[in-house]
Design a protein around this motif. Structure first.
Motif, mmCIF file in Angstrom:
data_model
loop_
_atom_site.group_PDB
_atom_site.id
_atom_site.type_symbol
_atom_site.label_atom_id
_atom_site.label_comp_id
_atom_site.label_asym_id
_atom_site.label_seq_id
_atom_site.Cartn_x
_atom_site.Cartn_y
_atom_site.Cartn_z
ATOM 1 N N SER A 48 30.071 36.756 61.541
ATOM 2 C CA SER A 48 29.863 35.656 62.457
ATOM 3 C C SER A 48 28.985 35.585 63.521
ATOM 4 O O SER A 48 28.256 34.874 63.830
ATOM 5 C CB SER A 48 31.350 35.328 62.955
ATOM 6 O OG SER A 48 31.403 34.248 64.037
ATOM 7 N N SER B 23 25.822 32.668 63.344
ATOM 8 C CA SER B 23 26.241 31.813 63.997
ATOM 9 C C SER B 23 26.130 30.335 63.314
ATOM 10 O O SER B 23 26.786 29.344 63.817
ATOM 11 C CB SER B 23 25.795 31.510 65.407
ATOM 12 O OG SER B 23 24.324 31.373 65.370
ATOM 13 N N SER C 287 30.262 29.065 59.364
ATOM 14 C CA SER C 287 31.656 29.270 59.993
ATOM 15 C C SER C 287 32.518 30.310 59.071
ATOM 16 O O SER C 287 32.189 30.441 57.922
ATOM 17 C CB SER C 287 32.431 27.927 59.881
ATOM 18 O OG SER C 287 32.558 27.347 58.512
ATOM 19 N N THR D 27 37.874 31.473 62.378
ATOM 20 C CA THR D 27 37.837 30.349 63.429
ATOM 21 C C THR D 27 38.089 28.736 62.780
ATOM 22 O O THR D 27 38.678 27.882 63.529
ATOM 23 C CB THR D 27 36.456 30.396 64.256
ATOM 24 O OG1 THR D 27 35.611 30.513 63.159
ATOM 25 C CG2 THR D 27 36.272 31.344 65.112
ATOM 26 N N HIS D 28 37.714 28.907 61.493
ATOM 27 C CA HIS D 28 37.952 27.620 60.735
ATOM 28 C C HIS D 28 38.938 27.782 59.630
ATOM 29 O O HIS D 28 38.995 26.686 58.809
ATOM 30 C CB HIS D 28 36.649 27.404 60.081
ATOM 31 C CG HIS D 28 35.795 26.855 61.291
ATOM 32 N ND1 HIS D 28 34.998 27.839 62.315
ATOM 33 C CD2 HIS D 28 35.237 25.511 61.604
ATOM 34 C CE1 HIS D 28 34.517 27.093 63.049
ATOM 35 N NE2 HIS D 28 34.333 25.748 62.768
ATOM 36 N N ALA E 263 36.258 27.059 56.210
ATOM 37 C CA ALA E 263 35.404 27.900 56.552
ATOM 38 C C ALA E 263 34.135 27.843 55.828
ATOM 39 O O ALA E 263 34.375 27.624 54.280
ATOM 40 C CB ALA E 263 35.827 29.406 56.700
ATOM 41 N N ASP E 264 32.968 27.972 56.113
ATOM 42 C CA ASP E 264 31.687 27.914 54.934
ATOM 43 C C ASP E 264 31.939 29.418 54.155
ATOM 44 O O ASP E 264 31.370 29.285 53.025
ATOM 45 C CB ASP E 264 30.483 27.980 55.846
ATOM 46 C CG ASP E 264 30.265 26.710 56.620
ATOM 47 O OD1 ASP E 264 30.835 25.727 56.250
ATOM 48 O OD2 ASP E 264 29.614 26.787 57.655
#
Length: 421
Positions: free
Chosen positions: A140, A144, A147, A151-152, A156-157
């Motif tokens: 991460s 930046s 994702s 956090t996601h 998330a990506d």
């Protein structure tokens, strides 16, 4: 989403067989390693380690264009990290070893530029609890613009999971396919995609959990073995003191239907059992007392073996008063951490031989049929036939199949595996 290109970072005893297995299923595999010699060897369709049947898999995969090795990561759909997790240097005697995650960090930073939305990153390296989450943080920080699940979550990506290897050296090709896998995703989506990836070749069942439990599962498996071996090793010390044949004793005790005592040896080696328990102890030193004690018992066994060799030298000189210590030849049988492989990592036999060479002024020879060269001061790599003709004191450290085929009846034997005595 299917995985068409897979990157395996770290082409050692686990990474290379894993890469070859994916390639054998017609997946494009990019192997990554910092060792240029290993990369060049693999790209010739050859292997730089010893593992049954792996040479054929790698040769076929390279010839058919499904496997290539590089030193810099390239774009892929999934990245598997299989790099070492050694210890940090110990500053003071008695300190608890702490894991060195620098290889994982370096691998994370290396693959970060190649990451894209939709990729999957799996940490296969045996790791202390929390290492997968730490890897996610390093990724991460480096990317930046993407994702991550910490956090996601499900959206998330990049998906991240931990899936520890659970294979036995010498049987890796078979066990990669047949063994069950423990898969710990940082989200449900991470786990689902990891299962999809491994089912490319895994015939065993994939058991889904979270990343911390997956990390702890591998540590628990090997710590359990370490405790069991420590019992056998401690039993061998007790039996030696009481003049009891420990192998006969264990054989008799194991006649009980609910008893299965392991065999003692020179200590515990390899990249797992000798290492993984410390990952638990370092995290919870006040709680993991039995695990810590077992590690101590097994770590001290090589010292006991060296003392047995020292006593054998003394007894030999008493029995042969015309000889000096410089005229005594010691033959050490086996250097690897377990039988019938070439793996010297964390091998107690290797450390024992080094200690013998340091304390003995005479000739020390090593008989290790699984390696072609040796770099130990004052130790010569020798054949079995030569040793049988020249050795005065025989020290059996590893029960290779070649050693089981012979019987040595000389008076001066230190046999820590119980195959000659």
């Amino acid at each position: 989403m299917s995985f068409e290109t897979i990157s395996v970072v770290g082409l050692g005893y686990i990474g290379l067989p894993t890469a070859a297995m994916f390639a054998s299923r017609k997946k494009k595999v990019i192997g990554v390693d910092v060792n240029q010699l290993a990369v060049d060897t693999i790209n010739r369709g050859e292997i730089h380690i010893v593992e049954p049947d792996l040479d054929m898999l790698v040769s076929a995969a390279v010839q058919q264009g499904y496997l290539k090795a590089v030193t810099t990561p390239e774009a892929a759909d999934a990245f598997l990290i299989a790099v070492p997790t050694p210890f940090l240097p110990i500053e003071n005697e008695g300190d608890i070893p702490k894991p060195d995650l620098s290889y994982i960090k370096a691998a994370s930073q290396a693959i970060a530029p190649a990451l894209k939305k939709g990729d999957l990153v799996i940490l296969e390296s045996t790791s202390p609890v929390g290492a997968t989450e730490q890897m996610a943080e390093w990724l991460s920080e480096a990317r930046s613009d993407l994702s991550f699940p910490q956090t996601h979550g499900e959206s998330a990506d990049v998906n991240i999971a931990h899936c520890p290897e659970r294979v036995l050296p010498g049987h890796v090709v078979t066990e990669l396919v047949q063994n069950d896998r423990v898969i710990g995703g940082m989200s449900k989506r991470c786990s689902e995609r990891s299962v999809e990836l491994y089912k490319t070749f895994v015939m065993g069942e994939c058991f889904v959990t979270n990343s911390r439990t997956a990390e702890m599962a591998k540590l628990t498996e090997n710590s359990s073995r370490d405790v069991q071996i420590a019992f056998a090793n401690e039993l061998s010390l007790v039996c030696d003191e009481l003049d009891i044949d420990v192998w006969e004793l264990i054989s008799l005790a194991n006649r009980h239907p609910r008893v299965n005592i392991l065999e003692p040896g020179p200590g515990v080696g390899g990249h797992c059992i000798a290492v993984d328990p410390w990952f638990i102890v370092s995290k919870t030193p006040s709680l993991a007392k039995l695990i810590h004690t077992a590690r101590t018992v097994n770590d001290r066994k090589p010292e006991w073996v060296v003392e047995k060799v020292r006593l054998a030298i003394s007894n030999y000189l008493i029995a042969n008063p015309s000889k000096t210590a410089r005229e005594v030849t010691i033959g050490c049988y086996g250097l690897t951490f377990k039988p019938n492989i070439d793996d010297l990592r964390e091998s107690p036999a290797l450390e024992i031989v080094k200690s013998i060479a340091e304390m003995h002024p005479g000739t020390v020879i090593a008989i290790e049929p699984n390696v072609d060269s040796l770099s130990i001061d004052n130790v010569k790599l020798s054949s079995l036939d030569e040793s049988l003709m020249t050795t005065d004191i025989h020290v059996l450290l590893v029960d290779h199949k070649q050693f089981k085929k012979i019987k040595i009846h000389d008076e001066f034997i230190v046999d820590v595996k119980g195959i000659w005595q």
